[in-house]
Design a protein around this motif. Structure first.
Motif, mmCIF file in Angstrom:
data_model
loop_
_atom_site.group_PDB
_atom_site.id
_atom_site.type_symbol
_atom_site.label_atom_id
_atom_site.label_comp_id
_atom_site.label_asym_id
_atom_site.label_seq_id
_atom_site.Cartn_x
_atom_site.Cartn_y
_atom_site.Cartn_z
ATOM 1 N N SER A 16 -6.070 -1.800 6.101
ATOM 2 C CA SER A 16 -6.281 -0.597 6.911
ATOM 3 C C SER A 16 -5.011 -0.052 7.545
ATOM 4 C CB SER A 16 -7.298 -0.891 8.027
ATOM 5 O OG SER A 16 -8.515 -1.365 7.492
ATOM 6 N N ARG A 73 1.963 13.103 3.091
ATOM 7 C CA ARG A 73 1.385 11.890 2.525
ATOM 8 C C ARG A 73 1.543 10.673 3.437
ATOM 9 N NH1 ARG A 73 4.697 11.252 -2.808
ATOM 10 N NH2 ARG A 73 6.319 11.829 -1.275
ATOM 11 N N THR A 80 -3.740 6.870 8.150
ATOM 12 C CA THR A 80 -4.758 7.040 7.112
ATOM 13 C C THR A 80 -4.139 7.602 5.840
ATOM 14 O OG1 THR A 80 -6.506 7.352 8.762
ATOM 15 C CG2 THR A 80 -6.931 8.183 6.539
ATOM 16 N N ALA A 81 -3.232 8.571 6.006
ATOM 17 C CA ALA A 81 -2.562 9.146 4.837
ATOM 18 C C ALA A 81 -1.703 8.089 4.148
ATOM 19 C CB ALA A 81 -1.712 10.345 5.262
ATOM 20 N N HIS A 115 -3.842 5.833 2.054
ATOM 21 C CA HIS A 115 -4.289 6.498 0.821
ATOM 22 C C HIS A 115 -3.154 6.631 -0.183
ATOM 23 C CE1 HIS A 115 -8.358 7.224 1.975
ATOM 24 N NE2 HIS A 115 -8.075 8.063 2.973
ATOM 25 N N HIS A 116 -1.924 6.768 0.306
ATOM 26 C CA HIS A 116 -0.774 6.970 -0.579
ATOM 27 C C HIS A 116 0.164 5.761 -0.516
ATOM 28 C CE1 HIS A 116 -2.217 11.124 0.291
ATOM 29 N NE2 HIS A 116 -1.928 11.307 -0.998
ATOM 30 N N ARG A 117 -0.420 4.603 -0.394
ATOM 31 C CA ARG A 117 0.367 3.381 -0.233
ATOM 32 C C ARG A 117 1.338 3.175 -1.398
ATOM 33 N NH1 ARG A 117 -1.284 -1.155 2.709
ATOM 34 N NH2 ARG A 117 -3.470 -0.533 2.512
#
Length: 411
Positions: free
Chosen positions: A246, A287, A292-293, A296-298
């Motif tokens: 997370s 990104r 949270t961004a 998502h763009h790890r």
């Protein structure tokens, strides 16, 4: 003459019938806080962990003593007596002690102490104020209640191993246990909390109570955010190595000479990290601007970060980032952790003298720092039966009676 500071649990008497780790960890917590813990062990054999070696303690010449170091991890500040609870006189002796105890802790199989008259109902009839804590693998009820339970199997059953280790298909992938018997340790901590709650409740009611602790229950509880995520989505989490599910970036990175751990937990920390490494634009990139961004763009973020972090050594990165309030650190061995200046400054390593010409036992300090009623280290982990005569004399037995019990095989 300097007096010892008062302890939080002064006057509390604990009869410890447990062995191995979860129960002894619980009772060591109580002993550290000042409770008088009498550890009851089998004659000759003692607690199983006395023999769980190597590694063993060493004498002054560096030779193994055949005293397993495992035992010392969870049995300081206690007095050891040997009693054969299968012997009628041994049972009578333990019931006599339970009459004066505040707490009994045991980790026998469900119903295992009933045949000896040492179960909760039997002892409650003698001492209604008694707080009785049973620790088992699966609890006192349910379809698995009769099963034996051990830390490793509970780590597997509760799902902990399914979220520990590298992902399938990656080098070294597959389920792993934690490097410490964490379910046993957590169970000991939960049990000591429950006992303290029961002691406080007794102040109001005058009555003791029964505490049912199960390793599986604890294993499920300590899944924490991973369990919460599953309950919220219905999707079971998987293994991801050192990556946080997370947060990002929150993991280890290869450096020029090793690895560094970044634990960036908010957007401000990420922005300071980016500025420090000369990439302030990353924090403005849509990104990566929010956690949270970034999650998502790890993959895209890691593709940028990994080559940069390989340009310097671990110590260089820590020196650059630590004064910028960017959480980071090395991945230490246990030896390096004990050598760390912060660990040393906090006095984490303690030495417990044993007397009789024996070398002191090294241990790890209790992390609870109470200002008015601090933890006191007044006893090294005891030798088997070291305090048998001393304790029985306190219960009114004279030397002749003690010797008769010894000759009868009861102690």
């Amino acid at each position: 003459m300097t007096q010892s500071p008062p302890t939080a649990l002064a006057g509390i008497k604990v009869l410890d019938l447990s062995r191995v780790l979860a129960g002894p960890w619980c009772t060591q917590m109580l002993a550290d806080l000042g409770a008088d813990v009498v550890k009851v062990e089998r004659p000759v054999a003692g607690d199983d962990t006395r023999h769980w070696g190597p590694p063993f303690l060493r004498d002054e010449d560096g030779n193994d003593t055949r005293e397993a170091s495992y035992f010392t991890a969870c049995n300081r500040n206690k007095r050891s007596i040997t009693v054969d609870m299968a012997h009628p006189q041994g049972q009578a002796l333990l019931r006599r002690m339970a009459c004066e105890a505040d707490v009994v802790v045991e980790n026998f199989k469900v119903g295992g102490l009933q045949q000896y008259g040492l179960d909760y109902d039997s002892l409650k009839a003698l001492n209604p104020r008694l707080i009785y804590c049973s620790i088992t693998g699966f609890g006192q009820d349910g379809p698995y209640a009769e099963r034996a339970g051990y830390d490793l199997m509970v780590q597997a059953m509760c799902g902990l191993m399914s979220i520990t280790g590298h992902a399938d298909g990656t080098p070294g992938g597959g389920p792993l246990k934690a490097g410490v018997a964490v379910i046993d340790v957590f169970t000991g901590l939960y049990a000591s909390n429950a006992i303290l709650a029961a002691i406080n409740a007794r102040h109001a009611t005058g009555q003791g109570q029964y505490i049912d602790m199960a390793l599986l229950d604890v294993g499920m509880a300590v899944l924490a955010n991973q369990a919460a995520g599953f309950l919220a989505t219905g999707t079971a989490p998987g293994r991801a190595g050192n990556v946080h599910p997370s947060l990002a970036p929150y993991q280890d990175f290869a450096t020029q000479d090793g690895n560094v751990l970044l634990a960036i937990g908010n957007d401000g920390q990420f922005a300071r990290f980016c500025a420090a490494i000369g990439e302030p634009g990353w924090a403005q990139d849509a990104r990566f601007a929010t956690n949270t961004a970034r999650v998502h763009h790890r993959a895209a973020l890691l593709a940028l970060m990994e080559p940069v972090l390989r340009q310097r050594g671990t110590a260089d990165w820590i020196a650059l980032l630590e004064d910028k309030a960017v959480p980071c650190g090395p991945i230490n061995t246990v030896a390096q952790a004990f050598a760390d200046p912060q660990v040393q400054a906090r006095g984490v390593r303690i030495e417990l003298p044993r007397g009789d010409g024996l070398p002191a036992v090294a241990g790890v300090a209790n992390p609870m720092r109470l200002s008015a009623t601090p933890v006191v280290y007044h006893r090294a982990p005891p030798a088997l039966g070291q305090h048998t005569d001393e304790v029985l004399e306190q219960f009114g037995l004279d030397s002749a009676r003690i010797e008769a019990l010894r000759n009868a095989g009861a102690i």
